[in-house]
Design a protein around this motif. Structure first.
Motif, mmCIF file in Angstrom:
data_model
loop_
_atom_site.group_PDB
_atom_site.id
_atom_site.type_symbol
_atom_site.label_atom_id
_atom_site.label_comp_id
_atom_site.label_asym_id
_atom_site.label_seq_id
_atom_site.Cartn_x
_atom_site.Cartn_y
_atom_site.Cartn_z
ATOM 1 N N SER A 1 -0.467 -8.449 -14.373
ATOM 2 C CA SER A 1 -1.823 -8.837 -13.947
ATOM 3 C C SER A 1 -2.301 -8.082 -12.700
ATOM 4 N N ASN A 2 -1.444 -7.237 -12.134
ATOM 5 C CA ASN A 2 -1.764 -6.619 -10.832
ATOM 6 C C ASN A 2 -2.586 -5.343 -11.038
ATOM 7 N N VAL A 3 -3.851 -5.557 -11.381
ATOM 8 C CA VAL A 3 -4.684 -4.415 -11.783
ATOM 9 C C VAL A 3 -4.895 -3.416 -10.641
ATOM 10 N N GLY A 4 -4.947 -3.911 -9.393
ATOM 11 C CA GLY A 4 -5.156 -3.006 -8.261
ATOM 12 C C GLY A 4 -3.991 -2.041 -8.096
ATOM 13 N N ALA A 5 -2.772 -2.592 -8.089
ATOM 14 C CA ALA A 5 -1.588 -1.737 -7.922
ATOM 15 C C ALA A 5 -1.426 -0.797 -9.116
ATOM 16 N N ILE A 6 -1.683 -1.313 -10.321
ATOM 17 C CA ILE A 6 -1.546 -0.458 -11.517
ATOM 18 C C ILE A 6 -2.541 0.710 -11.429
ATOM 19 N N ALA A 7 -3.759 0.413 -10.952
ATOM 20 C CA ALA A 7 -4.758 1.485 -10.803
ATOM 21 C C ALA A 7 -4.257 2.528 -9.799
ATOM 22 N N MET A 8 -3.629 2.055 -8.727
ATOM 23 C CA MET A 8 -3.106 3.008 -7.730
ATOM 24 C C MET A 8 -2.016 3.882 -8.347
ATOM 25 N N LEU B 1 10.923 2.353 -6.523
ATOM 26 C CA LEU B 1 10.067 1.630 -5.578
ATOM 27 C C LEU B 1 10.207 0.132 -5.821
ATOM 28 N N LEU B 2 10.646 -0.607 -4.791
ATOM 29 C CA LEU B 2 10.817 -2.057 -4.925
ATOM 30 C C LEU B 2 9.603 -2.818 -4.429
ATOM 31 N N ASN B 3 8.945 -2.290 -3.388
ATOM 32 C CA ASN B 3 7.888 -3.072 -2.757
ATOM 33 C C ASN B 3 6.950 -2.137 -2.009
ATOM 34 N N ILE B 4 5.675 -2.407 -2.109
ATOM 35 C CA ILE B 4 4.681 -1.689 -1.297
ATOM 36 C C ILE B 4 3.537 -2.659 -1.048
ATOM 37 N N CYS B 5 3.162 -2.832 0.202
ATOM 38 C CA CYS B 5 2.138 -3.825 0.577
ATOM 39 C C CYS B 5 1.285 -3.295 1.711
ATOM 40 N N CYS B 6 0.045 -3.730 1.698
ATOM 41 C CA CYS B 6 -0.842 -3.450 2.823
ATOM 42 C C CYS B 6 -1.457 -4.777 3.277
ATOM 43 N N ALA B 7 -1.617 -4.961 4.572
ATOM 44 C CA ALA B 7 -2.247 -6.175 5.104
ATOM 45 C C ALA B 7 -3.639 -6.320 4.492
ATOM 46 N N SER C 1 0.656 -11.064 0.549
ATOM 47 C CA SER C 1 0.535 -10.058 -0.504
ATOM 48 C C SER C 1 1.162 -10.440 -1.833
ATOM 49 N N HIS C 2 2.157 -11.330 -1.814
ATOM 50 C CA HIS C 2 2.890 -11.626 -3.046
ATOM 51 C C HIS C 2 2.942 -13.128 -3.312
ATOM 52 N N PRO C 3 2.866 -13.530 -4.582
ATOM 53 C CA PRO C 3 2.992 -14.952 -4.924
ATOM 54 C C PRO C 3 4.380 -15.513 -4.600
ATOM 55 N N GLU D 1 8.550 -1.521 -11.130
ATOM 56 C CA GLU D 1 8.036 -2.615 -11.960
ATOM 57 C C GLU D 1 6.854 -3.236 -11.226
ATOM 58 N N VAL D 2 5.866 -3.646 -11.984
ATOM 59 C CA VAL D 2 4.677 -4.261 -11.381
ATOM 60 C C VAL D 2 4.216 -5.389 -12.292
ATOM 61 N N ARG D 3 3.704 -6.471 -11.668
ATOM 62 C CA ARG D 3 3.182 -7.585 -12.475
ATOM 63 C C ARG D 3 2.081 -7.076 -13.401
ATOM 64 N N HIS E 1 -6.640 -4.703 5.970
ATOM 65 C CA HIS E 1 -6.598 -3.241 6.106
ATOM 66 C C HIS E 1 -6.590 -2.527 4.756
ATOM 67 N N ARG E 2 -6.877 -3.271 3.676
ATOM 68 C CA ARG E 2 -6.796 -2.626 2.355
ATOM 69 C C ARG E 2 -7.965 -1.680 2.100
ATOM 70 N N ARG E 3 -7.746 -0.785 1.156
ATOM 71 C CA ARG E 3 -8.711 0.234 0.710
ATOM 72 C C ARG E 3 -9.114 1.159 1.855
ATOM 73 N N LYS E 4 -8.141 1.427 2.740
ATOM 74 C CA LYS E 4 -8.364 2.412 3.809
ATOM 75 C C LYS E 4 -7.370 3.563 3.682
ATOM 76 N N GLY E 5 -6.639 3.603 2.577
ATOM 77 C CA GLY E 5 -5.721 4.725 2.345
ATOM 78 C C GLY E 5 -4.325 4.547 2.917
ATOM 79 N N HIS E 6 -3.981 3.336 3.388
ATOM 80 C CA HIS E 6 -2.648 3.168 3.993
ATOM 81 C C HIS E 6 -1.538 3.242 2.945
ATOM 82 N N ALA E 7 -1.730 2.585 1.787
ATOM 83 C CA ALA E 7 -0.699 2.678 0.735
ATOM 84 C C ALA E 7 -0.583 4.124 0.253
ATOM 85 N N GLN E 8 -1.710 4.810 0.243
ATOM 86 C CA GLN E 8 -1.669 6.229 -0.152
ATOM 87 C C GLN E 8 -0.756 7.051 0.756
ATOM 88 N N LEU E 9 -0.775 6.744 2.051
ATOM 89 C CA LEU E 9 0.130 7.461 2.976
ATOM 90 C C LEU E 9 1.580 7.236 2.568
HETATM 91 C C1 LIG Z 1 -1.645 -2.280 -4.012
HETATM 92 C C2 LIG Z 1 -1.824 -2.151 -2.482
HETATM 93 C C3 LIG Z 1 -0.472 -1.839 -1.859
HETATM 94 C C4 LIG Z 1 -2.794 -0.989 -2.198
HETATM 95 O O1 LIG Z 1 -2.860 -0.819 -0.789
HETATM 96 P P1 LIG Z 1 -4.112 -0.118 -0.070
HETATM 97 O O2 LIG Z 1 -3.689 0.349 1.279
HETATM 98 O O3 LIG Z 1 -5.285 -1.013 -0.155
HETATM 99 O O4 LIG Z 1 -4.344 1.134 -1.044
HETATM 100 P P2 LIG Z 1 -5.152 2.476 -0.688
HETATM 101 O O5 LIG Z 1 -6.327 2.165 0.164
HETATM 102 O O6 LIG Z 1 -4.197 3.498 -0.193
HETATM 103 O O7 LIG Z 1 -5.664 2.873 -2.145
HETATM 104 C C5 LIG Z 1 -5.287 4.070 -2.767
HETATM 105 C C6 LIG Z 1 -5.952 4.133 -4.137
HETATM 106 O O8 LIG Z 1 -5.329 3.198 -5.043
HETATM 107 C C7 LIG Z 1 -6.320 2.613 -5.894
HETATM 108 N N1 LIG Z 1 -6.451 1.188 -5.554
HETATM 109 C C8 LIG Z 1 -5.877 0.514 -4.534
HETATM 110 N N2 LIG Z 1 -6.203 -0.807 -4.590
HETATM 111 C C9 LIG Z 1 -6.989 -0.962 -5.673
HETATM 112 C C10 LIG Z 1 -7.671 -2.072 -6.243
HETATM 113 N N3 LIG Z 1 -7.566 -3.319 -5.720
HETATM 114 N N4 LIG Z 1 -8.405 -1.873 -7.368
HETATM 115 C C11 LIG Z 1 -8.514 -0.639 -7.928
HETATM 116 N N5 LIG Z 1 -7.901 0.470 -7.411
HETATM 117 C C12 LIG Z 1 -7.165 0.306 -6.306
HETATM 118 C C13 LIG Z 1 -7.605 3.358 -5.605
HETATM 119 O O9 LIG Z 1 -7.635 4.514 -6.431
HETATM 120 C C14 LIG Z 1 -7.413 3.739 -4.142
HETATM 121 O O10 LIG Z 1 -8.204 4.815 -3.726
HETATM 122 P P3 LIG Z 1 -9.771 4.558 -3.288
HETATM 123 O O11 LIG Z 1 -9.789 3.418 -2.315
HETATM 124 O O12 LIG Z 1 -10.146 5.884 -2.679
HETATM 125 O O13 LIG Z 1 -10.502 4.217 -4.563
HETATM 126 C C15 LIG Z 1 -2.442 -3.442 -1.875
HETATM 127 O O14 LIG Z 1 -3.543 -3.851 -2.661
HETATM 128 C C16 LIG Z 1 -1.469 -4.595 -1.768
HETATM 129 O O15 LIG Z 1 -0.758 -4.722 -0.774
HETATM 130 N N6 LIG Z 1 -1.432 -5.459 -2.783
HETATM 131 C C17 LIG Z 1 -0.519 -6.635 -2.774
HETATM 132 C C18 LIG Z 1 0.915 -6.234 -2.939
HETATM 133 C C19 LIG Z 1 1.126 -5.507 -4.246
HETATM 134 O O16 LIG Z 1 0.582 -5.877 -5.271
HETATM 135 N N7 LIG Z 1 1.965 -4.448 -4.211
HETATM 136 C C20 LIG Z 1 2.249 -3.635 -5.377
HETATM 137 C C21 LIG Z 1 3.306 -4.202 -6.260
HETATM 138 S S1 LIG Z 1 4.911 -4.158 -5.545
#
Ligand SMILES: CC(C)(COP(=O)(O)OP(=O)(O)OC[C@H]1O[C@@H](n2cnc3c(N)ncnc32)[C@H](O)[C@@H]1OP(=O)(O)O)[C@@H](O)C(=O)NCCC(=O)NCCS
Length: 156
Positions: A115-122, A74-80, A26-28, A111-113, A83-91
């Motif tokens: 470039s980490n557009v996915g996490a920023i979107a969350m 929040l220091l760290n949050i990761c999903c395998a 999950s992390h560089p 703090e978030v990188r 298993h991503r985009r299944k709502g686990h980080a949302q929990l």
């Molecule tokens: C960021 C991360 C934790 C999200 O985990 P996840 O379990 O896939 O997230 P969820 O499925 O709960 O997503 C919840 C919502 O966040 C947003 N989201 C999550 N990942 C996204 C992505 N890659 N691009 C855009 N939006 C995203 C969406 O709104 C998503 O809801 P949706 O799937 O209904 O559209 C996961 O991508 C990850 O582990 N990344 C690497 C580690 C990291 O960057 N951690 C954060 C910095 S510490």
């Protein structure tokens, strides 16, 4: 969304092999086992996992946060990966919001990188605001960190 049976529980030392595998993909610059062991021992730190019921591959996501004064940091949050985009980080986000509200925290910070557009979107989905930039914060590639804040009580 997630399987309805996934649940959040406290991380145990026995979870570390699964947690380290998720961290590594999950992390560089992944955290070492020593860092997780130190976090597990800190009085103000909380480490939580999302687990699947028995028969499946158990730990699929985790988070690590600190409770200091009236802030949750929040220091760290990761999903395998698989298993991503299944709502686990949302929990985990919902768990942290509940803890922060129950403790009457004023702020959630992270703090978030940049470039980490996915996490920023969350985080933006949870109404975190971009509060500033720490230039060159990440030592592996000198990437900037975006500081994000959620002021509790003001979100809709
Ligand atoms: C960021 C991360 C934790 C999200 O985990 P996840 O379990 O896939 O997230 P969820 O499925 O709960 O997503 C919840 C919502 O966040 C947003 N989201 C999550 N990942 C996204 C992505 N890659 N691009 C855009 N939006 C995203 C969406 O709104 C998503 O809801 P949706 O799937 O209904 O559209 C996961 O991508 C990850 O582990 N990344 C690497 C580690 C990291 O960057 N951690 C954060 C910095 S510490």
């Amino acid at each position: 969304m997630t399987t309805s049976s996934a649940y959040v529980r406290a991380m145990a030392h026995e979870d570390l092999p699964a947690v380290l595998a998720i961290e590594a993909e999950s992390h560089p610059a992944p955290w070492t086992e020593k860092i997780f062991v130190e976090e597990l021992a800190r009085e103000w730190a909380r480490l939580m996992v999302v687990a699947l019921p028995q028969g499946e591959s158990s730990v699929v996501a985790f988070c690590n946060y600190w409770l200091v004064a009236d802030e949750l940091h929040l220091l760290n949050i990761c999903c395998a990966l698989e298993h991503r985009r299944k709502g686990h980080a949302q929990l985990l986000m919902q768990h942290m919001l509940k803890v922060a509200r129950d403790r009457e925290c004023r702020l959630i910070t992270l703090e978030v990188r940049a470039s980490n557009v996915g996490a920023i979107a969350m985080y933006e989905r949870y109404q975190f605001e971009r509060a500033g930039v720490r230039p060159g914060y990440y030592s592996d590639n000198q990437e900037d960190a975006l500081v994000m804040l959620l002021h509790l009580g003001t979100e809709e």
